[in-house]
Design an enzyme around this catalytic site. Structure first.
Site, PDB file in Angstrom:
ATOM      1  N   GLY A   1       0.817  -1.215   0.000  1.00  0.00           N
ATOM      2  CA  GLY A   1       0.000   0.000   0.000  1.00  0.00           C
ATOM      3  C   GLY A   1       0.846   1.259   0.000  1.00  0.00           C
ATOM      4  O   GLY A   1       2.075   1.199  -0.085  1.00  0.00           O
TER       5      GLY A   1
ATOM      6  N   TYR B   1     -14.917   4.273   7.928  1.00  0.00           N
ATOM      7  CA  TYR B   1     -13.461   4.236   8.125  1.00  0.00           C
ATOM      8  C   TYR B   1     -13.103   4.940   9.448  1.00  0.00           C
ATOM      9  O   TYR B   1     -12.353   4.393  10.275  1.00  0.00           O
ATOM     10  CB  TYR B   1     -12.793   4.935   6.941  1.00  0.00           C
TER      11      TYR B   1
HETATM   12  N1  SER Z   1      -6.010   9.686   3.757  1.00  0.00           N
HETATM   13  C1  SER Z   1      -7.113   9.090   4.454  1.00  0.00           C
HETATM   14  C2  SER Z   1      -8.357   9.162   3.686  1.00  0.00           C
HETATM   15  O1  SER Z   1      -8.533  10.097   2.960  1.00  0.00           O
HETATM   16  C3  SER Z   1      -7.301   9.763   5.787  1.00  0.00           C
HETATM   17  O2  SER Z   1      -6.631   9.022   6.732  1.00  0.00           O
HETATM   18  O3  SER Z   1      -9.186   8.319   3.835  1.00  0.00           O
END
Ligand code: SER
Length: 324
Positions: free
Chosen positions: A19, A150
């Site tokens: 990743g 998330y």
């Molecule tokens: N970069 C991530 C996102 O945009 C934030 O932790 O989901």
């Protein structure tokens, strides 16, 4: 206290090594700990990853038996668990995002206790904050009522990390990364991805359509700073780590318009248009800037890259990669 003393035989398992963070963290860890002492794993078949990533194992992190077998067989002493579904992608499949983000963390924490892993790193995110959080210089202890699955998984995960530390003494450490900007690994479906995509269009001489509006200020960071922060946190003395959820971490705060301007100072013909989509609401729910004084106080965090330096570094490296 950490239970496995691994001064001379550190063996690190990196989960999610292909990743955006894993790609660079792997290189940095191998430089410090010796190439073969850092084992890369990811969901991809071996034949689909670059041969240089070896030692590499295909691992579905939700397969707890497979994960445990690797920990035991390879005599792993530290784990960096980076696999996750990010904010934008998570909204299209909340159940999958929750399952992967949460259950993988719980397996890693459980197996780490069982096999006396000395240190675990797990990333959290600015996504733990939500519409009721403070917008500017959002404090470490502020409201964490996220509006994405998330963010919910990261907020809950932080509490699990603290719980495993307090209940089992597991030395698990975490950072609330802002949007990360890098020229190697591609970001995987986040709301801050525009700040990487924009560079790829700029160097190809293409215009860019940004999915956030021009005024959306968000916390951001150049990957080199994020890697330095991670290593610094993991190297910090056990007693110095006072935050056992996840540390606020800050470097930059800019809007798409400010980034556009900075890129245009090096590529004057570059043009950007703005067409906000569903990601705008996610971005609007996050703070514009972060107060990271706890990280600075507890383990000496200090970023190196400002907006100008980051943009120059991104373009120079992407030009080199493009020429290869
Ligand atoms: N970069 C991530 C996102 O945009 C934030 O932790 O989901």
């Amino acid at each position: 206290m950490p239970s496995k003393i691994d001064m001379n035989n550190t063996k690190i398992l990196v989960i999610g090594a292909c990743g955006q963070i894993g790609t660079e963290l792997l290189v940095a860890l191998r430089k410090r700990n010796g190439h073969d002492n850092v084992i890369a794993t990811d969901i991809h078949y071996r034949e689909n990853v670059s041969p240089e990533i070896a030692p590499y194992y295909k691992l579905d992190v939700l397969n707890t038996d497979a994960l445990e077998a690797l920990i035991v067989d390879l005599e792993i002493t530290q784990i960096y668990h980076l696999a996750a579904v990010l904010s934008a992608k998570g909204e299209s499949n909340p159940t999958l995002a929750w399952d992967l983000n949460m259950n993988s963390l719980l397996s890693v924490l459980d197996l780490s206790v069982k096999h006396k892993i000395s240190k675990v790193f797990w990333p959290s995110s600015i996504a733990v904050f939500g519409p009721d959080s403070v917008k500017e210089n959002c404090p470490q202890q502020g409201v964490t009522e996220p509006s994405t699955v998330y963010g919910i998984s990261k907020a809950a995960g932080e509490q699990w990390c603290k719980y495993y530390f307090e209940k089992y003494g597991l030395d698990v450490r975490s950072l609330r990364y802002p949007g990360l900007i890098s020229y190697t690994g591609a970001p995987g479906g986040g709301t801050t991805d525009y700040a990487v995509d924009i560079f790829h269009h700029a160097i190809k001489g293409e215009s860019y359509t940004c999915f956030l509006n021009e005024q959306t200020a968000l916390p951001m960071m150049f990957m080199q700073d994020a890697i330095n922060a991670t290593l610094q946190l993991m190297d910090a003395p056990y007693k110095g780590i006072k935050v056992r959820t996840a540390y606020n971490l800050s470097a930059l705060s800019f809007t798409p318009e400010e980034l556009e301007k900075e890129i245009k100072s090096l590529i004057p013909e570059f043009s950007v248009s703005y067409a906000p989509d569903f990601r705008q609401a996610i971005a609007d729910s996050w703070p514009a800037s972060i107060d990271d004084s706890a990280a600075r106080r507890d383990w000496g965090w200090k970023p190196s890259y400002n907006l100008k330096a980051m943009v120059r570094e991104m373009l120079e490296n992407l030009w080199v990669l493009q020429a290869e």
